[in-house]
Structure formats: structure tokens, C-alpha cells
Design a protein around this motif. Structure first.
Motif, short mmCIF file in Angstrom:
data_model
loop_
_atom_site.label_atom_id
_atom_site.label_comp_id
_atom_site.label_asym_id
_atom_site.label_seq_id
_atom_site.Cartn_x
_atom_site.Cartn_y
_atom_site.Cartn_z
N UNK A 30 3.93 31.58 11.85
CA UNK A 30 3.79 32.49 12.81
C UNK A 30 2.53 32.26 13.88
N UNK A 31 2.99 32.33 14.98
CA UNK A 31 2.16 32.00 16.02
C UNK A 31 1.54 33.24 17.09
N UNK A 32 0.45 33.13 17.68
CA UNK A 32 0.00 33.84 18.85
C UNK A 32 0.08 32.99 19.90
N UNK A 33 0.69 33.69 20.97
CA UNK A 33 1.02 32.89 22.41
C UNK A 33 0.66 33.71 23.51
N UNK A 34 -0.05 33.16 24.46
CA UNK A 34 -0.63 34.18 25.60
C UNK A 34 -0.28 33.54 26.84
N UNK A 35 0.10 34.10 27.68
CA UNK A 35 0.51 33.82 29.11
C UNK A 35 -0.50 34.59 30.14
N UNK A 36 -1.16 33.87 30.91
CA UNK A 36 -1.70 34.25 32.02
C UNK A 36 -1.25 33.95 33.31
N UNK A 37 -1.66 34.67 34.34
CA UNK A 37 -1.12 34.60 35.86
C UNK A 37 -1.82 33.57 36.48
N UNK A 38 -1.70 33.41 37.76
CA UNK A 38 -2.29 32.48 38.57
C UNK A 38 -3.98 32.62 38.65
N UNK A 39 -4.21 34.13 38.51
CA UNK A 39 -5.70 34.55 38.64
C UNK A 39 -6.48 34.58 36.99
N UNK A 40 -5.75 34.08 36.17
CA UNK A 40 -6.10 34.14 34.80
C UNK A 40 -6.17 35.37 34.05
N UNK A 41 -5.42 36.28 34.63
CA UNK A 41 -5.19 37.71 33.89
C UNK A 41 -4.05 37.72 32.84
N UNK A 42 -4.33 38.09 31.65
CA UNK A 42 -3.18 38.11 30.68
C UNK A 42 -2.03 38.84 31.19
N UNK A 43 -0.80 38.15 31.32
CA UNK A 43 0.54 39.01 31.50
C UNK A 43 1.25 39.28 30.41
N UNK A 44 1.37 38.50 29.39
CA UNK A 44 2.18 38.67 28.18
C UNK A 44 1.46 37.95 27.16
N UNK A 45 1.75 38.64 26.02
CA UNK A 45 1.30 38.17 24.67
C UNK A 45 2.19 38.51 23.40
N UNK A 46 2.23 37.34 22.77
CA UNK A 46 3.25 37.67 21.45
C UNK A 46 2.39 37.15 20.25
N UNK A 47 2.26 38.11 19.28
CA UNK A 47 1.81 37.68 17.66
C UNK A 47 3.24 37.91 16.58
N UNK A 48 3.54 36.53 16.46
CA UNK A 48 4.55 36.71 15.47
C UNK A 48 4.24 37.28 14.09
N UNK A 49 5.05 37.88 13.42
CA UNK A 49 4.66 38.53 12.28
C UNK A 49 3.86 37.41 11.18
N UNK A 50 2.74 37.91 10.83
CA UNK A 50 1.96 37.16 9.93
C UNK A 50 1.12 36.13 10.59
N UNK A 51 1.00 35.98 11.95
CA UNK A 51 -0.06 35.23 12.76
C UNK A 51 -1.32 35.59 12.39
N UNK A 52 -1.95 34.52 12.35
CA UNK A 52 -3.68 34.39 11.92
C UNK A 52 -4.39 35.39 13.00
N UNK A 53 -4.92 36.62 12.38
CA UNK A 53 -5.65 37.23 13.41
C UNK A 53 -6.62 36.61 14.08
N UNK A 54 -7.48 35.50 13.57
CA UNK A 54 -8.34 34.71 14.36
C UNK A 54 -7.91 33.88 15.39
N UNK A 115 -1.01 29.85 33.17
CA UNK A 115 -1.27 29.07 32.17
C UNK A 115 -0.74 29.81 30.87
N UNK A 116 -0.71 28.90 29.59
CA UNK A 116 -0.26 29.34 28.41
C UNK A 116 -1.27 28.82 27.52
N UNK A 117 -1.42 29.87 26.33
CA UNK A 117 -2.27 29.27 25.37
C UNK A 117 -1.67 29.33 23.91
N UNK A 118 -1.57 28.92 22.82
CA UNK A 118 -0.88 28.74 21.81
C UNK A 118 -2.03 28.40 20.43
#
Length: 142
Positions: A30-54, A115-118
Motif C-alpha cells: 500500500x502506497x502514498x502518492x502525491x501530485x503537485x502542480x507546476x507551482x509545487x502545490x499539492x493537487x491530489x494525494x492517495x493513501x492506499x489502505x494500510x500505507x505507512x503513516x510515515x 511532479x509526483x512523489x511516491x
């Protein structure tokens, strides 16, 4: 004349999260995935069930870092090793810079639009999940 900036849309971000989530499922992690826009602001985030809080802040940090420096966080990690040209960069920007793999800038027609971060697995898995997310939008715009 005003300058226009191209950025990801919410639909793009959702498409990216879906592709990243599918890759994470293939790893059985289970993953945490973040997407930011061209200015670096968070647009969307997904925390799959059971993904690490840290990993929540790490995923967001990787996405922001990839956009701040317009480089993958894996590449920044290489540049930040002792004796390398960017040693200590992780202390910049209020210490919010994350310099291990899993953050990837999103380019469409050569322009960075976000950009995206996982985060949750190994560095190699994090990179793979982020790259799957990026491919979802860059391939559809090819």
C-alpha cells in the motif's frame, strides 16, 4: 502581455494517481502518492489502505522536491552525497527537501507541468510507482 503557465489539471492528477496505485498493487504494497502542480502545490494525494503513516510526508516531500529542482529525487540523491556538488541540499527550503528516489518531475512537450512523489516500498519500487504515474499522463499527451 501576461505570462501563462501550463500545469496539470485535476483530471491529469487523478489519472496519475490511478496508474501509480495500480503499480503499487502489483508490488503488493500500500502506497502514498502525491501530485503537485507546476507551482509545487499539492493537487491530489492517495493513501492506499494500510500505507505507512510515515510515508505521507515523504511522498509529498518527494513531489515538491522534484518540482523545486526540476530533477528526479534519485538524481538529486547522487548530487547530494559527501563530496558531490549539492552536498547538504536536503537542509535547504526549511529542511523539507527529500533526496531519495521516488520524486519525478512531469514534462509535457518539454515543459514541466508538475511532479509526483511516491513512498512506501524500497527506493526502486518508489521510483517505479512514480514513473508509472508520470507515464499515464505523458503517454496520453504524446
Amino acid at each position: 502581455m501576461p505570462r501563462s503557465r501550463t500545469t496539470l489539471t485535476l483530471a491529469d492528477a487523478k489519472q496519475m494517481l490511478e496508474a501509480g496505485e495500480a503499480k503499487a498493487v502489483s508490488f503488493g504494497i500500500p502506497y502514498n502518492i502525491a501530485v503537485v502542480d507546476s507551482g509545487g502545490a499539492l493537487m491530489a494525494f492517495s493513501r492506499q489502505d494500510g500505507a505507512l503513516i510515515g510515508s505521507i510526508d515523504l511522498a509529498i516531500g518527494k513531489a515538491v522536491t522534484a518540482r523545486l529542482f526540476d530533477k528526479t529525487t534519485a538524481y538529486l540523491s547522487e548530487l547530494a552525497q559527501p563530496g558531490a556538488p549539492l552536498f547538504g541540499i536536503e537542509q535547504s527550503n526549511g529542511g523539507r527537501v527529500v533526496i531519495f528516489g521516488g520524486g519525478v518531475p512531469v514534462r509535457v512537450d518539454g515543459e514541466i507541468v508538475g511532479a509526483v512523489g511516491a513512498s512506501a516500498g524500497t527506493v526502486e519500487q518508489d521510483i517505479s510507482v512514480a514513473e508509472a504515474a508520470v507515464a499515464a499522463i505523458t503517454l496520453s499527451n504524446a
